[in-house]
Scaffold this motif. Sequence first.
Motif, mmCIF file in Angstrom:
data_model
loop_
_atom_site.group_PDB
_atom_site.id
_atom_site.type_symbol
_atom_site.label_atom_id
_atom_site.label_comp_id
_atom_site.label_asym_id
_atom_site.label_seq_id
_atom_site.Cartn_x
_atom_site.Cartn_y
_atom_site.Cartn_z
ATOM 1 N N ILE A 164 58.380 7.089 61.063
ATOM 2 C CA ILE A 164 57.324 6.748 60.201
ATOM 3 C C ILE A 164 56.891 7.668 59.016
ATOM 4 O O ILE A 164 56.810 8.829 59.303
ATOM 5 N N SER A 165 57.444 7.139 57.800
ATOM 6 C CA SER A 165 57.153 7.953 56.594
ATOM 7 C C SER A 165 55.906 7.762 56.350
ATOM 8 O O SER A 165 55.225 6.382 55.950
ATOM 9 N N PHE A 166 54.769 8.726 56.198
ATOM 10 C CA PHE A 166 53.405 8.557 55.783
ATOM 11 C C PHE A 166 53.510 8.865 54.185
ATOM 12 O O PHE A 166 54.016 10.049 53.918
ATOM 13 N N ILE A 167 52.824 7.956 53.298
ATOM 14 C CA ILE A 167 52.768 8.484 51.922
ATOM 15 C C ILE A 167 51.477 8.728 51.346
ATOM 16 O O ILE A 167 50.558 7.638 51.606
ATOM 17 N N ASN A 168 50.919 9.975 51.010
ATOM 18 C CA ASN A 168 49.652 10.305 50.574
ATOM 19 C C ASN A 168 49.482 9.764 49.258
ATOM 20 O O ASN A 168 50.170 9.800 48.340
ATOM 21 N N SER A 169 48.582 8.888 49.015
ATOM 22 C CA SER A 169 48.009 8.250 47.670
ATOM 23 C C SER A 169 46.535 8.922 47.281
ATOM 24 O O SER A 169 45.768 7.984 46.545
ATOM 25 N N SER A 170 45.985 9.987 48.063
ATOM 26 C CA SER A 170 44.593 10.498 47.817
ATOM 27 C C SER A 170 44.569 10.937 46.248
ATOM 28 O O SER A 170 45.353 11.211 45.584
ATOM 29 N N ILE A 171 43.203 10.548 45.723
ATOM 30 C CA ILE A 171 42.976 10.893 44.413
ATOM 31 C C ILE A 171 41.835 11.890 44.189
ATOM 32 O O ILE A 171 40.986 11.855 45.138
ATOM 33 N N SER A 172 41.725 12.819 43.298
ATOM 34 C CA SER A 172 40.660 13.803 43.002
ATOM 35 C C SER A 172 40.786 14.213 41.537
ATOM 36 O O SER A 172 41.924 14.114 41.038
ATOM 37 N N ASN A 173 39.476 14.463 41.110
ATOM 38 C CA ASN A 173 39.457 15.213 39.809
ATOM 39 C C ASN A 173 39.375 16.592 39.880
ATOM 40 O O ASN A 173 39.379 17.386 39.091
ATOM 41 N N ASP A 174 39.698 17.054 41.164
ATOM 42 C CA ASP A 174 39.840 18.521 41.760
ATOM 43 C C ASP A 174 41.041 18.855 42.127
ATOM 44 O O ASP A 174 41.989 17.889 42.196
ATOM 45 N N VAL A 175 41.475 20.192 42.343
ATOM 46 C CA VAL A 175 42.836 20.290 42.966
ATOM 47 C C VAL A 175 42.597 20.119 44.593
ATOM 48 O O VAL A 175 41.856 20.800 45.148
ATOM 49 N N ILE A 176 43.505 19.289 45.083
ATOM 50 C CA ILE A 176 43.411 19.211 46.516
ATOM 51 C C ILE A 176 44.447 20.518 47.170
ATOM 52 O O ILE A 176 45.385 20.503 46.762
ATOM 53 N N THR A 177 43.621 20.837 48.305
ATOM 54 C CA THR A 177 44.350 22.067 48.903
ATOM 55 C C THR A 177 44.569 21.951 50.125
ATOM 56 O O THR A 177 45.080 22.807 50.618
ATOM 57 N N GLY A 178 44.280 20.999 50.783
ATOM 58 C CA GLY A 178 44.498 20.734 52.288
ATOM 59 C C GLY A 178 44.850 19.346 52.679
ATOM 60 O O GLY A 178 43.907 18.554 52.083
ATOM 61 N N TYR A 179 45.728 19.163 53.549
ATOM 62 C CA TYR A 179 46.001 17.777 54.385
ATOM 63 C C TYR A 179 45.859 17.918 55.930
ATOM 64 O O TYR A 179 46.589 18.890 56.426
ATOM 65 N N CYS A 180 45.146 16.952 56.390
ATOM 66 C CA CYS A 180 45.341 17.280 58.119
ATOM 67 C C CYS A 180 45.639 15.859 58.472
ATOM 68 O O CYS A 180 44.644 14.840 58.368
ATOM 69 N N TRP A 181 46.750 15.688 59.186
ATOM 70 C CA TRP A 181 47.123 14.276 59.589
ATOM 71 C C TRP A 181 47.037 14.362 61.173
ATOM 72 O O TRP A 181 47.713 15.038 61.903
ATOM 73 N N THR A 182 46.792 13.130 61.590
ATOM 74 C CA THR A 182 46.789 13.056 63.175
ATOM 75 C C THR A 182 47.424 11.623 63.228
ATOM 76 O O THR A 182 47.025 10.491 62.764
ATOM 77 N N THR A 183 48.607 11.484 64.055
ATOM 78 C CA THR A 183 49.469 10.264 64.123
ATOM 79 C C THR A 183 48.862 9.136 65.137
ATOM 80 O O THR A 183 49.504 8.318 64.903
ATOM 81 N N GLY A 184 47.877 9.392 66.115
ATOM 82 C CA GLY A 184 47.313 8.593 67.016
ATOM 83 C C GLY A 184 48.142 8.607 68.145
ATOM 84 O O GLY A 184 47.664 8.138 69.350
ATOM 85 N N ASP A 185 49.396 9.242 68.311
ATOM 86 C CA ASP A 185 49.898 9.460 69.886
ATOM 87 C C ASP A 185 49.932 10.782 70.201
ATOM 88 O O ASP A 185 50.951 11.487 70.746
ATOM 89 N N GLY A 186 49.109 11.803 69.475
ATOM 90 C CA GLY A 186 49.079 13.278 69.697
ATOM 91 C C GLY A 186 49.666 14.140 68.608
ATOM 92 O O GLY A 186 49.586 15.411 68.736
ATOM 93 N N GLY A 187 50.517 13.575 67.873
ATOM 94 C CA GLY A 187 51.133 14.524 66.680
ATOM 95 C C GLY A 187 50.133 14.875 65.422
ATOM 96 O O GLY A 187 49.221 14.029 65.335
ATOM 97 N N THR A 188 50.310 16.019 64.821
ATOM 98 C CA THR A 188 49.357 16.512 63.810
ATOM 99 C C THR A 188 50.475 16.830 62.668
ATOM 100 O O THR A 188 51.690 17.187 63.061
ATOM 101 N N SER A 189 49.998 17.084 61.313
ATOM 102 C CA SER A 189 50.703 17.504 60.301
ATOM 103 C C SER A 189 49.763 18.016 59.241
ATOM 104 O O SER A 189 49.021 17.481 59.012
#
Length: 697
Positions: A217-242
Amino acid sequence: MHNYLADGIYSVKLSIRDQYGCTDSISKPDVISIVTPVANFTMSDSFSTCPPLIVQFTNFSVHTTGQVWDFGDGTGASKSGPSHFYSYPGIYTVTLTVTGKGGCQDVKKKNIVVNGPKGRFINDPKAGCNPVTVKFNATSEETVSFIWDYNDGTTVSSTDSIISHTYINPGSYVPKMILVDAKGCQVPITGKDTIVVNGVTATFSFSDTTVCDAGNISFINSSISNDVITGYCWTTGDGGTSTLKNPQHAYTTKGFYYPKLIVKTLNGCKDSLVSSVPVKVVASPRIALTSTSNGCTPLSVTFKGLVTIADTSALNWNWVFGNGNTSAIQNPPIQNYTIGGLYSTNLTVTNSSGCSDTASKKIEAYIIPLVNAGQDTTICNRTGIQLQATGAAFYSWTPAAGLSCTNCANPVATPDSARKYILKGTSLQGCSAIDSVFIKVRYAFKMKLSKADTLCKGQNLKLMASGTDKYEWSPSANLSNSNTATPSGSPDTTTTYRVVGRDNQGCFRDTGFVFVKVYPIPVVNAGDDKTINIGQSIDLVPVVSPDVNVITWSPTGSIFRNTYPAISIKPKQTTEYTVEAKNRGGCLARDQVNVFVICNGTNVFIPNTFSPNGDGANDIFYPRGTGLFKIKMLRIFNRWGEIVFEKSSFNPNDPTFGWNGTSRGVKAGADVFVYMIDIICDNNSILTYKGNIALVQ
């Protein structure tokens, strides 16, 4: 060098003298111009109790080549008649500096007074993550209230000089304070600092919501901010992270999983999102298909679908049979294959989650052989022809009569009459087809010909032959087509035509003859045109060739005697006579001759004396002549012009209509009288006669 102390126009003169006392001079009139610039202007207004104030300036300076304006608020202009907008209270000194020729300058100043409240404000903090509460602190003069515009769509009226406002949405905001004095004058004060509200909204999507058995499964980030995004923390639901911006994850175990994303920015803002839609990992169905065997076209095949591993969800069946048909049920209708070939049948079964399995099978429909017995043909009687069968592996011919073999591809056929042979051809797969060939038999023939004929030279006749396919006539000269059954000909002399007939196969031929007698065109000459007087007769004698045996003249109305070949005529009017000559062949020739009939007086006799004495000799005066038709009018005048006798519409040569020498019952004495006679000839021409008649006693 000379200094001019006053404005004006000056002339310059130079005089010189040499050592001997000789002099010379030169003058240049109005060569020096001294002009001092004078600055002056007017203003449309110079005082206002409340800004804004718009002032129109009019330049009345003289002797200038340029001007510079200073409006007293740090702005200026260079055009001659500017306008200026004063938006804040204060006393402003307007300065006009003008420049003249030679760089001379002059300055004019005037004051403008704008009353109203004055003030300023500060705010803190100037940045932060939303929501941000900002405190505003104002200092002012002559102010009774404040209107605060926070630039986020919110405005507040207050008498407080210290106030707070919370910014919820990320963005950049420039606040404004409006000062209000006791007279209602409002002065806007724009903040000097921009308030920056940072924020971030976590949002994402993924390529598929369902994974069959296992998959990425490919996850597509579409988060928006007027600041600079510096970090992403994913949990996939089956124990996976990224921590990748757009990660991929492999799901391998059946179940429902809810992925989550946490986002952080440079200035410490943070947001998170848990997907409301799970990733479903679903087991695919397992299937197979069966069918009846291959065969000859048209082939009917029965298909069945099988589920090899039980699946509790609803299944969708999709058959594609290769013959253009599809089906959506497990056991579809019988399928027909009418065209030979190899067909791929595919079955796809999909469960309610969209997971599927596919089964395939090849179906071969054997081609019916394209059996060809050959082209229909015609043979000569008692001759054979070899047949040519194609398109199959095995052959069978019927009927056997006239064939050299019945189970070979190329038998020799010798039928004694027209016959149709049936060919059955069979392929290696046992598929068969039937064709036929029809053989006609050509027999000897006897032509039918047109009878002997006669014609005149130059005429056409149509020769005719029938009974076969091809013809050849001779001699071919003067024939329209020597190779047709019905040629047209125009022979110059008596001719016997020979025709040879053949059939299309060249089996047989026949020869015939047609005799054609050709008669010459007779010669006839009616002679030269004739001219006669009305009432006369004439003979027309034609000159004809010796072969002429019939002469016919027309018209016949004026013919009173026929002495072959001549005629005697007595026409009353000009007539064209046609003589027609024929010979024994019926050939005809014509000629014409014109007979012009005139009435010129030579056939009219009018006496010049008469003696009405009763002696029976020349007692009556009347017109005489031949060929006359009618006396239209007869008048007799005495020497004084009086009519003594008048008659109309009577025939000539009739004394009963003549003058007996009396007038009004009295006998006239011997005298000379004048007559006038209108005569209508037989050809309707009118003759008028005038003359004298002597009455003798």
